[in-house]
Design a protein around this motif. Sequence first.
Motif: not given
Length: 782
Positions: A195-204, A225-243
């Motif tokens: 995702f173009g981030l430098a480091g460890d995903v548990t350390q942001f 980092y925080n935007l991508y966490n929000a966007a991941i779920v929105e992207a999935v819900l965009g494909d399946d709004n019942t999830a």
Amino acid sequence: MEGLNRFSKKKIFVACSLSMSAMLLGACGGGGGGGGGSSDDPTTTVTISGDAAKGIVIGGVVNVHPIVSGSIDESTVLGSGVTNDSGRYENLELTNYDGGPIAVVISAANDSSTSMVCDIAAGCGDGVNFGDTFVLNELELNAVLPEVDDTSPDIAVTPLSSVASELALNNFSMGSETDILDAIANANTSVADRFGLAGDVTQFSVVDVTDPDEVASADQFTLQYNLYNAAIVEAVLGDDNTASIADAVQAFANQYVDNGGVADTEMDGAAGITLEDILGFASDVVDSIETVAMDAGVDVSLNTLQTLIETQEMIAADGSTDPTEGDSSDNGDNSDLEIVQDTVGDLRDLVNGVDLTDTEVFIDRLELAEAVAGDDAIYALEALSVAAEAIGRAVEFVELVDEQAVEFADGNINVVISEGVYTVEDMIPVETSSGMTVDVDVELIATDAGSTITEMVSEEVADDGSSVNVVTVEETNADVDFSVTGSATITDRIEVEVESGDIAIVLVATDTDNGLISSEQDGMDVFGDEFISELEATDVALDLNVIISELTADNPVSFDGNLTFVADEIASEETDFFGSGLFGETGSALINEFEESLTAGEVTFGLSGEFTDQAGESLTASLQISADARGVEFNCVETETTSVTTGEFMVMEECFDETADNFVEISFGLGFSLDIDGIDNDVAVIVSGERTDIEAADVTASVSYLENQFVVSYSEPTEEDALRSVMIQNQDGVTITLSETADPETDIAGSISLDGTVFAIIEEQDNGLVLINYTDGTFESL
């Protein structure tokens, strides 16, 4: 930029790689990683803290389990707790901890006491809007770590850490990683890298993106980092709004593991979430943050971040359809000093791969873009714009005056009309920046895709007993939607071919004839006719697939790709007054006064595709420029005065432009890749910048290849005599700082540090050699 040029002669990457970015117009923050050590006591007690977010999870149940034989042992609980109102768990005690790998699991309570702050731009359903808190009955997030102790940094538990957790455990179980500690470390850093981030995903750091104050104080990497966490779920819900949100997190983690990562883009109609999708939704979240901040009266400047994300989205749109996991950052058992020295070696590989003291490697590629995105291309596009305006007026004529019209003349431009298709074939003159004109041969075919136009005319009569004045107001509302093809050619110079495209715009045009008015101007009584023309355009969207070609250059360049233009508001007002003025006893004068003003909101221009020259050089690049002109007005008043008594003619012009305190905020992003000798993979370069003053900007370049990522930051001092400095950070948290010195004999000095500890001093010698002196007594030249 004189200071940067002095740096570059020392063969220092920092200035050399940025010399091209200085030609444009940002600041990035740092990322970081890090792990903890193990304990010699097999049954010691340690404490951990951290945050949970998808958005902020309040009242979430926290359980820590050991990882045994590559699996999470949920039957053993090392420690437990509950997240507070900020989504934080504090000082969680782990008892009987043996120093091995652990999993931090956050789930929803069974009694409906868990809630979440909605960080999805489109809302979380059932009337829950961005920033609202709602009850969460189902959720599971987790993060895995090789080891922890009391000195370990906070542990972030998010969708990205959940993806890394699934990846690590899968890679170990499938045998692609034979050591669970390496599998965890590699997954946590490779997911960040993807995702173009430098480091460890548990350390942001976790940030509540719905809180403008938290957003305003966060650095750029943290926000991404925080935007991508929000966007991941929105992207999935965009494909399946019942999830559900829990289903969405798990679905993306499964896709990532099953496919071996995430693809940049996908073929039309293909299933699955791509990096392009996630970046697009991250951009939507930025829009929501800005709206909330504006409502709260909090100053949050996200132009640079928005431009960077949109540039990455454009790059991804032209990228690969093959999923990739990203590259891990594994330093093994290296000491901090060895990590610092390895960083210098990686940087030297990059420098030696291409002579960065000779910046032609960058400039040549930028000149490819400049050749077809220069003045001639702008003149050609302006001529197409003029033709589009003529077509717009032709549509207005057909809708409001004559539905049977087959032809419409707009000044010198003729529009041919046939069954909803409007065609312009004309030579259109365009004024150049030097005040000359250039003729552009235009062919534009626009097919009406459902435009609507309405008109309303009103009159107001004023009768003072001695005279009657009529004020006429004509308002036209248009919702324009066209599909277009065509071309614009400047003979022997450039051709812009529009293969296909769409133009959409909402317009309100108001023409006011104030009739005869009288007033006092500059001590002079004036009397005459006044006409005001106002135009407000909102929701402007231009999306064209174009080929731009140089025609007769020595090494002609062409561009094949996509051009976009988006504006939320553009407004202009023109006032034309013609009359006479009385100077008391001194005589009279004829007066013609013309006033023009322009205001705009947020405007974005994008260009993405391939630049190619006849010699075979090519560059796939994406350029994104955003401007926020809210509060800035461009205004000019021109007054022509002719004395009736003497015949003397005078012209006065006064214009108002930007000021030091009120200027257009401009940010840009430019992304491209380089094939450099000695480096196996292409080197990806993203340059971003933000205007900080009328004549100053912050510029940041991110250079990535394999597992290496260097972020180079330069800030132009606002004071003329201030010393310049440049900072380089890499994925391991190593920071190289270089600064000008006041000593004319030694141009630069600096240091190299890791996690705040200095491991080397950089000094320029009298002979011009730049030495790196390490804390262990060794040294090498830069």
